[in-house]
Structure formats: C-alpha cells, structure tokens
Design an enzyme around this catalytic site. Structure first.
Site, mmCIF file in Angstrom:
data_model
loop_
_atom_site.group_PDB
_atom_site.id
_atom_site.type_symbol
_atom_site.label_atom_id
_atom_site.label_comp_id
_atom_site.label_asym_id
_atom_site.label_seq_id
_atom_site.Cartn_x
_atom_site.Cartn_y
_atom_site.Cartn_z
ATOM 1 N N ASP A 111 -7.121 4.271 -4.431
ATOM 2 C CA ASP A 111 -7.781 4.131 -3.127
ATOM 3 C C ASP A 111 -8.408 5.508 -2.861
ATOM 4 O OD1 ASP A 111 -7.837 2.107 -0.666
ATOM 5 O OD2 ASP A 111 -7.520 4.069 0.218
ATOM 6 N N LYS A 154 0.856 -1.189 0.000
ATOM 7 C CA LYS A 154 0.000 0.000 0.000
ATOM 8 C C LYS A 154 0.885 1.228 0.000
ATOM 9 C CE LYS A 154 -4.390 1.073 0.209
ATOM 10 N NZ LYS A 154 -5.557 0.229 -0.185
HETATM 11 P P1 NDP Z 1 -13.025 7.746 -2.721
HETATM 12 O O1 NDP Z 1 -11.956 8.735 -2.564
HETATM 13 O O2 NDP Z 1 -13.630 7.514 -4.050
HETATM 14 O O3 NDP Z 1 -14.210 8.054 -1.709
HETATM 15 C C1 NDP Z 1 -14.005 8.126 -0.342
HETATM 16 C C2 NDP Z 1 -15.314 8.483 0.331
HETATM 17 O O4 NDP Z 1 -15.157 8.355 1.738
HETATM 18 C C3 NDP Z 1 -15.713 9.919 0.092
HETATM 19 O O5 NDP Z 1 -17.107 10.030 0.126
HETATM 20 C C4 NDP Z 1 -15.058 10.639 1.273
HETATM 21 O O6 NDP Z 1 -15.662 11.858 1.608
HETATM 22 C C5 NDP Z 1 -15.274 9.623 2.362
HETATM 23 N N1 NDP Z 1 -14.213 9.800 3.372
HETATM 24 C C6 NDP Z 1 -12.879 9.698 3.183
HETATM 25 N N2 NDP Z 1 -12.202 9.962 4.295
HETATM 26 C C7 NDP Z 1 -13.145 10.246 5.210
HETATM 27 C C8 NDP Z 1 -13.082 10.604 6.569
HETATM 28 N N3 NDP Z 1 -11.897 10.732 7.198
HETATM 29 N N4 NDP Z 1 -14.259 10.794 7.224
HETATM 30 C C9 NDP Z 1 -15.456 10.677 6.579
HETATM 31 N N5 NDP Z 1 -15.575 10.343 5.278
HETATM 32 C C10 NDP Z 1 -14.438 10.133 4.618
HETATM 33 O O7 NDP Z 1 -12.425 6.384 -2.134
HETATM 34 P P2 NDP Z 1 -12.935 4.886 -2.337
HETATM 35 O O8 NDP Z 1 -14.419 4.849 -2.503
HETATM 36 O O9 NDP Z 1 -12.082 4.249 -3.332
HETATM 37 O O10 NDP Z 1 -12.531 4.260 -0.919
HETATM 38 C C11 NDP Z 1 -13.444 4.151 0.162
HETATM 39 C C12 NDP Z 1 -12.977 3.062 1.114
HETATM 40 O O11 NDP Z 1 -12.954 1.814 0.422
HETATM 41 C C13 NDP Z 1 -11.557 3.241 1.672
HETATM 42 O O12 NDP Z 1 -11.528 2.716 2.989
HETATM 43 C C14 NDP Z 1 -10.718 2.365 0.758
HETATM 44 O O13 NDP Z 1 -9.532 1.949 1.399
HETATM 45 C C15 NDP Z 1 -11.661 1.212 0.543
HETATM 46 N N6 NDP Z 1 -11.422 0.385 -0.632
HETATM 47 C C16 NDP Z 1 -11.314 0.913 -1.880
HETATM 48 C C17 NDP Z 1 -11.121 0.093 -2.975
HETATM 49 C C18 NDP Z 1 -11.066 0.611 -4.373
HETATM 50 O O14 NDP Z 1 -10.925 -0.193 -5.287
HETATM 51 N N7 NDP Z 1 -11.181 1.907 -4.596
HETATM 52 C C19 NDP Z 1 -10.951 -1.356 -2.823
HETATM 53 C C20 NDP Z 1 -11.159 -1.831 -1.471
HETATM 54 C C21 NDP Z 1 -11.368 -0.970 -0.438
HETATM 55 P P3 NDP Z 1 -14.897 13.235 1.241
HETATM 56 O O15 NDP Z 1 -15.131 13.436 -0.223
HETATM 57 O O16 NDP Z 1 -15.575 14.258 2.083
HETATM 58 O O17 NDP Z 1 -13.466 13.043 1.603
HETATM 59 O O1 2IT Z 2 -7.949 -1.571 -0.580
HETATM 60 C C1 2IT Z 2 -7.898 -2.089 -1.726
HETATM 61 O O2 2IT Z 2 -8.018 -3.298 -1.891
HETATM 62 C C2 2IT Z 2 -7.724 -1.192 -2.872
HETATM 63 N N1 2IT Z 2 -7.684 0.021 -2.705
HETATM 64 C C3 2IT Z 2 -7.567 -1.759 -4.248
HETATM 65 C C4 2IT Z 2 -6.149 -2.185 -4.484
HETATM 66 C C5 2IT Z 2 -5.825 -2.632 -5.888
HETATM 67 O O3 2IT Z 2 -4.654 -2.941 -6.102
HETATM 68 O O4 2IT Z 2 -6.708 -2.681 -6.749
#
Ligand code: NDP
Ligand code: 2IT
Length: 448
Positions: free
Chosen positions: A169, A129
C-alpha cells in the site's frame, strides 16, 4: 453523521463511543451504515442476526513495537499494526501501509473497507490491513531492510497463506515486499505465497504492479460505456504519483485520454501537453524523488507547491493519493469546471461532503471499494497462481482483471437499482453488494 434508521443510528452511536476519536474509522463505518438503511428495511434478518454489530468490530487487532537500528547506529522505535477484520469469505487479505500518518484509526478504516472491496471482487478473500507509522522517505535501502525484518519478526506469527496474506500500500512496494518475504521465509523455513506483490522471479504475478491503476481505468471505462461515452479525447486530472497514479495514467493514455496532472505531498504538476510518464517513472520509481523535478525536466509544464490539483479543469478526475484529499470545496471547483466522472484510485480520498456534491450535481462517481479493487483482485490471482505453482502470462492476468472490473461494476449497479432505485448511485450499490455476501456467510457460519 445522520442515518435515517433508528437501529442503524443507535448502532453508529455505539461504534462512535467504543472507537472514540477514531475519525477515519468512524467516517468509513458511517458511510456503510448509511448505505444499509434500505437493506435492513427490506430484510430484517440482518438486524435479528446481529450481523451488522459483528461486522463493525474487528475479529482481531494486533499492535506491536518495531525496534530497529538506523545507519548512525541509533535505535529507532516505531509502532506496527495488523487488523484482521473479517474472515467470513476467505483468509484476511489487504495491504501494509508505511507512512507517518498511520494510526489505529487509519488501519481500521482501511481494514473495514477491505472487507467489502474484497467481497466485490468475487474472489475468496476476507478483509485486513496493517502497517506502521515508519516513514520510508529519506531512509537508505539498508535501513528499509532492517525495519522490514524487525516488522516481520513480529508479524510472521499472525499471518500465513491460509490465514492472512498482506501486500503493499502507501510506502510499501516491491522492495519492501521482498525484504518482508525474505524474513518470513527465513523464520518459518517455508516458501509460500504469504505475501502478494512479490517480485516476478520469486512468485509474483505479472500485471500486479499495474493492476490497481489499470483496474481503475477499466472500471471508468464501464462507467463511460454506460453513458455511451469513452476515454478518447478526454482530459484527465490525477493526484498522487505512486503505484496507483502512474498506472492509472498509463492506461488512461492508452485508451486515448490526455492526463494533465500528477502530484505528491509537496505539490502538483500541470502539463497541458499531456504528462510524459517515462519522466515520472524515472523520478518516482527509479530516483525516489519529488514530483517538482518534472517541471525542471519538461518544458511547458508547471509545478505548484501545495494542494490545488483539483483546480485544474478536467472531464475525469482520478484521486490516487490518500484519504480525504478531495474535500467539498474541491468538489465544487471540479463541478464548476465541468467534471463529468470521478473515480477513486485511493482509499476514501473524497470526504463525505465531496461525495454529496458529486451526487447532487450528476457527476458519475465510482467509489474506492469498487473502483480500486483491481489491485487486490490481482493479488487474489497471484495467490491462485502460487497455489497452482504456475504463472499466467501478462495478457491472461490482464484479461481476468478487465472481466473482474466489469463484474464489480455490474454488481454495484444491480444492487443500486434494486435497493435505492438509482443505478447510478454506485456508493450505495458497492456497499450493499459487498455487504450482502459477507453478511450471508457470517449468518451461515453461526455467531462468532
Ligand atoms: P505509493 O506509496 O506508491 O504512492 C502514494 C502517493 O500518494 C505518493 O505520490 C504520495 O506522495 C501521495 N501521498 C501519500 N500520502 C499523502 C498525503 N498524506 N498527502 C498527499 N499526498 C500523499 O502508494 P499507492 O499508489 O500504492 O497508494 C495510493 C492510494 O491508493 C492509497 O490510498 C492506497 O491505499 C490506495 N490503493 C493502493 C493499492 C495498491 O495496490 N497499491 C490498491 C488499492 C488502493 P509522497 O511521495 O509525497 O508521500
Ligand atoms: O487497498 C488495497 O486494496 C491494497 N492496498 C491492495 C491490497 C492487496 O492485498 O493487494
């Protein structure tokens, strides 16, 4: 942290000392060590081989300065990280997070969890990561580009398609991956699949954008089916309004559920008629605006400032924002309001107290390592397509994703049945199933 095994609790104390103050990392390690109690009791070779001592220490951790020039010609300095945690079963693989809350502890917890998650997918990917404390909010496209170019100007020497393959992420989506990829290609003079989540015109995979959210719902579908239940007619509360939240909402709706909430770091919206996703996508993906806008555009919906999304009654809760966003009190409120299923789209969104409340109240709980593995699994499928120099159709990728999520559910369930005699304890099941493959590979490869 209470771990009922002398060897593992001593080990945890050493990890705590060595990583003093890194609370997210210690939380993630503590949970896994707790799950390993029945494993070391049954199979002492995991103690004698020293494999658990090794698995809690990253193979490599780089930290670097990222200097860039903003639109006012001022120099800005951020901190960059890449944690290459474990390469026992494949090249390091995991996302990059750009968010002001990013620290070494956050990157290490995410890298550590990624080891077990990637193992569960059944694909050959190690755990890693990275990211930066850079805040993309309010930055112009050109500022984002200059930041990404500077970040990659250091990162390129540590990664490669057979070494380490980053992805998105929080705060890193298609735009950022594009700038990062462009800079890598320019420096190396190589066009390779060194990043996943790429644009569809230059090596990206169909369905990668949807994969984490869709995969989460496929996982929940397996949980529901195990209870002779389904998404049809269910009320779903989702937090977050980013990549994971949006496509979880889309799939839940396709499967017949009503999604009533979404949120961002400022507040949450409640729409009793069901969230209109086209409006959310316009606000979040196109305008990069705040979720409060939704209530101004959709009559009958309500915006509430601050936390509180978990006070909305629901059958299924899907936390999809960030770590520790759902605490013990939130969990009690959800239980009081009748929640039956909780599955984590975000990484480590539930605090240990919240998980305790769910397990004690017979809420069927899908932990992040298993439930959100669809994103990285589809990244694995993107790597395969890049190596083969061909592209699969959306349907092909989506079908493979659905099958992988089913396999993950079954692996976690089988391990839970075998080691803790409770097939519904998917926390233990996912940790154990993910661990065994990596630990056995490390033992086979000798001490390193
Ligand atoms: P994005 O940046 O697309 O969206 C993040 C969302 O979470 C936004 O709505 C953001 O709001 C909110 N957020 C972020 N930080 C905070 C905080 N400190 N408090 C409250 N709300 C918060 O990210 P993703 O959707 O990609 O990621 C969301 C979660 O999913 C993370 O935990 C990530 O690690 C996990 N994840 C992502 C994957 C992927 O493929 N993208 C895969 C597996 C897990 P704001 O706009 O106000 O910051
Ligand atoms: O938390 C996660 O699994 C991710 N943000 C996706 C990682 C990836 O390599 O697609």
């Amino acid at each position: 942290m209470k771990i009922n095994n002398q060897y593992l609790s001593d080990l945890y104390a050493r990890v705590e000392k060595r990583n003093a103050g890194e609370k997210e990392f210690l939380q993630a390690v503590g949970e896994v060590l707790e799950s390993l109690v029945p494993v070391v009791e049954k199979r002492p070779e995991y103690i004698t081989s020293g494999v658990i001592e090794r698995i809690v220490e990253p193979e490599r951790f780089v930290q670097f300065r990222v200097a860039w020039v903003d639109d006012n010609n001022r120099v800005q300095v951020n901190r960059g990280f890449r944690c290459q945690f474990n390469s026992a079963i494949g090249p390091y693989k995991g996302g990059l997070r750009f968010h002001p809350s990013v620290t070494a502890s956050v990157i290490k917890f995410l890298g550590f969890e990624q080891i077990f998650k990637n193992s569960l997918t059944g694909l050959p990917m190690g755990g890693g990561k990275g990211g930066s404390d850079f805040d993309p909010k309010g930055k112009s496209d050109m500022e984002i580009m200059r930041f990404c170019q500077s970040f990659m100007t250091e990162l390129y020497r540590h990664i490669g398609p057979d070494t380490d393959v980053p992805a998105g992420d929080i705060g890193v989506g298609a735009r950022e991956i594009g700038y990062l990829f462009g800079q890598y290609k320019r420096i190396r003079n190589e066009f390779t699949g060194v990043l996943t989540g790429k644009g569809l015109d230059y090596g990206g995979s169909l369905a990668r954008k949807q994969a984490t959210g869709y995969g989460l719902c496929y996982f929940v579908n397996n949980m529901l089916a195990a209870k002779n239940d389904s998404f049809a007619g269910k009320t779903v509360a989702i937090s977050g309004a980013g990549n994971v939240a949006i496509y979880a909402a889309e799939k839940a709706q396709q499967l017949g559920a009503k999604v009533v909430t979404m949120s961002d770091s400022n507040g949450y919206i409640y729409d009793p008629n069901g969230i209109k996703l086209d409006v959310v996508i316009q606000i979040k993906e196109v305008e990069r605006g705040r979720i409060s806008e939704y209530a101004k555009r959709v009559p009958g919906s309500i915006y509430t400032e601050g936390a509180g999304v978990w006070s909305v009654p629901c059958d299924i809760a899907l936390p999809c924002a960030t770590q520790n966003e759902l605490n013990g009190e939130d969990a009690k409120t959800l239980v009081k309001n009748g929640v039956k299923y909780v599955a984590e789209g975000a990484n480590m969104p539930s605090t240990p107290e919240a998980i305790e409340v769910f397990l004690a109240n017979n809420v069927f709980f899908g932990p992040a390592k298993a439930a959100n593995a669809g994103g990285v699994a589809t990244s694995g499928l993107e790597m395969t397509q890049n190596s083969m120099r061909l592209s699969w159709t959306f349907e092909e990728v989506d079908q493979k994703l659905e099958r992988i999520m089913k396999n993950i559910f079954e692996s976690a369930r089988n391990a839970a049945r075998e080691y803790v005699n409770n097939e519904d304890n998917l926390v233990a099941g996912a940790n154990i199933a993910g661990f065994l493959k990596v630990a056995d590979s490390m033992i086979a490869q000798g001490v390193y």
